[in-house]
Design an enzyme around this catalytic site. Structure first.
Site, mmCIF file in Angstrom:
data_model
loop_
_atom_site.group_PDB
_atom_site.id
_atom_site.type_symbol
_atom_site.label_atom_id
_atom_site.label_comp_id
_atom_site.label_asym_id
_atom_site.label_seq_id
_atom_site.Cartn_x
_atom_site.Cartn_y
_atom_site.Cartn_z
ATOM 1 N N ASP A 139 57.255 10.685 30.988
ATOM 2 C CA ASP A 139 56.279 9.634 30.728
ATOM 3 C C ASP A 139 55.697 9.882 29.336
ATOM 4 O O ASP A 139 55.115 10.941 29.092
ATOM 5 C CB ASP A 139 55.182 9.702 31.795
ATOM 6 C CG ASP A 139 54.111 8.655 31.568
ATOM 7 O OD1 ASP A 139 54.478 7.531 31.238
ATOM 8 O OD2 ASP A 139 52.920 8.966 31.712
ATOM 9 N N THR A 149 54.633 3.229 27.784
ATOM 10 C CA THR A 149 54.078 4.203 26.832
ATOM 11 C C THR A 149 55.162 4.740 25.912
ATOM 12 O O THR A 149 54.917 5.008 24.742
ATOM 13 C CB THR A 149 53.434 5.375 27.577
ATOM 14 O OG1 THR A 149 54.313 5.806 28.610
ATOM 15 C CG2 THR A 149 52.124 4.979 28.180
ATOM 16 N N THR A 150 56.383 4.897 26.442
ATOM 17 C CA THR A 150 57.461 5.433 25.611
ATOM 18 C C THR A 150 57.897 4.387 24.583
ATOM 19 O O THR A 150 58.039 4.695 23.402
ATOM 20 C CB THR A 150 58.666 5.813 26.501
ATOM 21 O OG1 THR A 150 58.185 6.564 27.604
ATOM 22 C CG2 THR A 150 59.640 6.664 25.737
ATOM 23 N N ASP A 172 52.513 4.126 37.311
ATOM 24 C CA ASP A 172 53.139 3.086 36.485
ATOM 25 C C ASP A 172 53.563 1.903 37.350
ATOM 26 O O ASP A 172 53.333 0.746 37.003
ATOM 27 C CB ASP A 172 54.376 3.647 35.758
ATOM 28 C CG ASP A 172 53.967 4.509 34.563
ATOM 29 O OD1 ASP A 172 52.773 4.804 34.468
ATOM 30 O OD2 ASP A 172 54.831 4.882 33.762
#
Length: 550
Positions: free
Chosen positions: A63, A96-97, A395
């Site tokens: 993550d 987020t990545t 998530d």
């Protein structure tokens, strides 16, 4: 004749100042480095990172936010990159990545323009314009509406979110948990929908068992046991009372001195204390509950009275747990026992029981008729597995929540990036604007790289697909890269979708960060005080000493 002038020192001696092109190129490199660190964590074939914190604990995750939270960086520009992963996580919970990878690439494509001596503000203006166009294209041209009631479609979207994570192997279970939990905590009043995952969907992690044993409870689970061993541990259709006051004798706040003359006075004192506790218990027994939960303590005497009345007591609950219990079983939290009335008693729960899981005792209040709060019970082999599973579930929960609040979808697998990139390229604007379109291609390119496909060939083929597609007649082009095999597939057929809210946030954050970092042309790093209390030297003695000769 004037004497030759001495150079004037403005900044203190130990202050370092860098400015101009050098700083901009350094910022770009810092951004690129952070992006390279995270790049392999994108897509279904994502690798995991293992991080050790200073305490010796380990974190295993893919993550983006969790990785960047654990590493410490020196460069200020890298710090702001880390900040955007956190923003993304708090705002929409997923992506987020991608946001880091994209922001890094936005900076990387600006480098050539800086070297051609184009002023940063010109680049920024083009970036702004591109961002506005991207948002418009996303909202109007490539997104499709989603029917909230269509469970199958919702499940598909969450599936593509979970598929890139560690729990991808237990996709169906994770999707079911996310949908159940979000459905439970959804509250609609006066036309306003509120989905508060943080407060009312608690994740309890218990090592042991396997991940398949995880589930959403129709009610609440607490890590507590009954206060007295003889109290009942299994009650069907319990009447529940929630308190926020101690069931013991109150001691004075400050020191209290009592002078006792005869021995009967002391007995009188003890008797008063007992009567006070007895009165508290009588107030409770009057509403005939089966279970009493309190946030404070329960004295031995109160336990005795409650036990005689056949009431189970559980003490020292967390405030948040008490709020969840109230939402689940319909009870009201009461602050004084005198004020207890029939309507404060919660009758919504179907079962109260104490079970032993692993090493500890847990209290379950389940089978609620209409719970508005729930507990997600996670089982797994080890703590690390559980932590990673929890991060992934968060998530999935956020994606489910975003879909309920804003039901619009985009094709996944880099298809949207390609479509938006194509639309920007078609505008025939050269320079930085065109570079943004190229930067977007980093997402499909990274997907292809991570599963070992031939990137150049795959991307060229994908570009051709999008170029030959006419949006006007056939709707948005949904061709993207299958993150598992690296082949080109139609995302409509493969059913890989992403929520619009996540993508919008990714684009906005990535471009705005790039703009912010390009704006910087000067970095001044101050000196630390000597003797090292860690504060940067302000206009105090240290700064003064730096300016005069030492």
């Amino acid at each position: 004749m004037y004497a030759p002038q001495q150079p004037i020192l403005i900044l203190s001696k130990n202050t370092k100042r860098e400015s101009g092109r050098k700083v901009q190129l350094e910022n770009i490199n810092a951004g690129k480095n952070i992006a390279d660190l995270i790049r392999t964590c994108l897509g279904p074939q994502a690798m995991m990172k293992m991080l050790m914190d200073p305490m010796g604990g380990i974190v295993m995750t893919n993550d983006g936010n969790a990785i960047l939270r654990e590493i410490t960086v020196q460069h200020p520009a890298a710090k702001s990159m880390i900040e955007i992963a956190r923003t993304q996580d708090e705002e929409v919970g997923d992506g987020t990545t991608s946001v880091i990878v994209l922001a890094g690439e936005m900076l990387a494509v600006a480098e050539q323009f800086l070297q051609q001596q184009i002023h940063p503000t010109v680049i920024i203006r083009a970036y702004r314009e591109a961002l506005e166009d991207m948002i418009r294209i996303l909202e109007n041209d490539v997104s499709i509406e989603l029917d909230r009631t269509d469970k199958g479609k919702l499940a598909e979207v969450i599936k593509s979110c979970v598929g890139t994570k560690f729990i991808g192997r237990w996709t169906d279970m994770a999707v079911k948990i996310a949908l159940d939990a979000v459905e439970t905590v959804t509250l609609t009043e006066n036309g306003r929908t509120e989905i508060d995952i943080k407060k009312y969907a608690k994740v309890e992690k218990i090592p042991g068992g396997s991940i398949d044993d995880s589930c959403v409870l129709r009610g609440i689970m607490l890590n507590k046991d009954v206060t007295h061993p003889k109290m009942r541990r299994y009650i069907e259709k319990p009447r529940i009372v929630l308190l926020d006051c101690p069931l013991e004798y109150k001691k004075g706040e400050s020191q209290t001195n009592v002078e006792i003359v005869g021995d009967q006075d002391f007995t009188k004192l003890l008797q008063l204390e007992e009567e006070h506790v007895a009165r508290l218990c009588e107030d409770i027994i009057a509403v005939k509950p089966d279970v009493v939960f309190t946030e404070k303590g329960v004295s031995d005497l109160a336990q005795h009275f409650l036990l005689k009345a056949g009431i189970t007591a559980i003490r020292r609950l967390r405030k948040t747990d008490n709020n969840r219990l109230a939402r689940a079983c319909g009870a009201t939290i009461v602050n004084r026992t005198e004020e207890l009335t029939e309507k404060d008693v919660g009758t919504g729960a179907g079962l109260f029981e104490i079970k032993k899981l692993g090493d500890e005792y847990f209290c379950f209040v389940t089978e609620c008729s209409d719970p508005k709060a729930c507990t997600i019970l996670l089982r797994g082999a080890s703590k690390d597995v559980l932590n990673e599973t929890e991060r992934n579930l968060q998530d999935a929960l956020h994606v489910a929540r975003n879909l309920m609040l804003e039901p619009k979808l985009l094709a996944g697998g880099g298809a949207v990036e390609m479509a938006v990139s194509q639309a920007l390229t078609n505008k025939q604007i050269q320079g930085p604007y065109r570079a943004v379109a190229q930067a977007l291609e980093i997402i499909p390119r990274t997907l292809a790289q991570n599963c070992g496909a031939n990137t150049i060939r795959t991307l060229t083929a994908l570009r051709a697909k999008h170029a030959s597609h006419s949006t006007a007649t056939d709707g948005p082009c949904t061709w993207g890269i299958d993150g598992e095999t690296g082949q080109l597939v139609d995302m409509k057929v493969k059913n890989i979708w992403e929520p619009l809210s996540v993508k919008l946030q990714v684009y906005k954050t990535a471009v705005e960060t790039a703009i912010l970092l390009l704006r910087i042309d000067d970095i001044v790093s101050g000196s630390k005080k000597r003797g090292g209390d860690g504060a940067a030297a302000g206009p105090g003695p240290a700064a003064a000493a730096g300016m005069g000769g030492e």
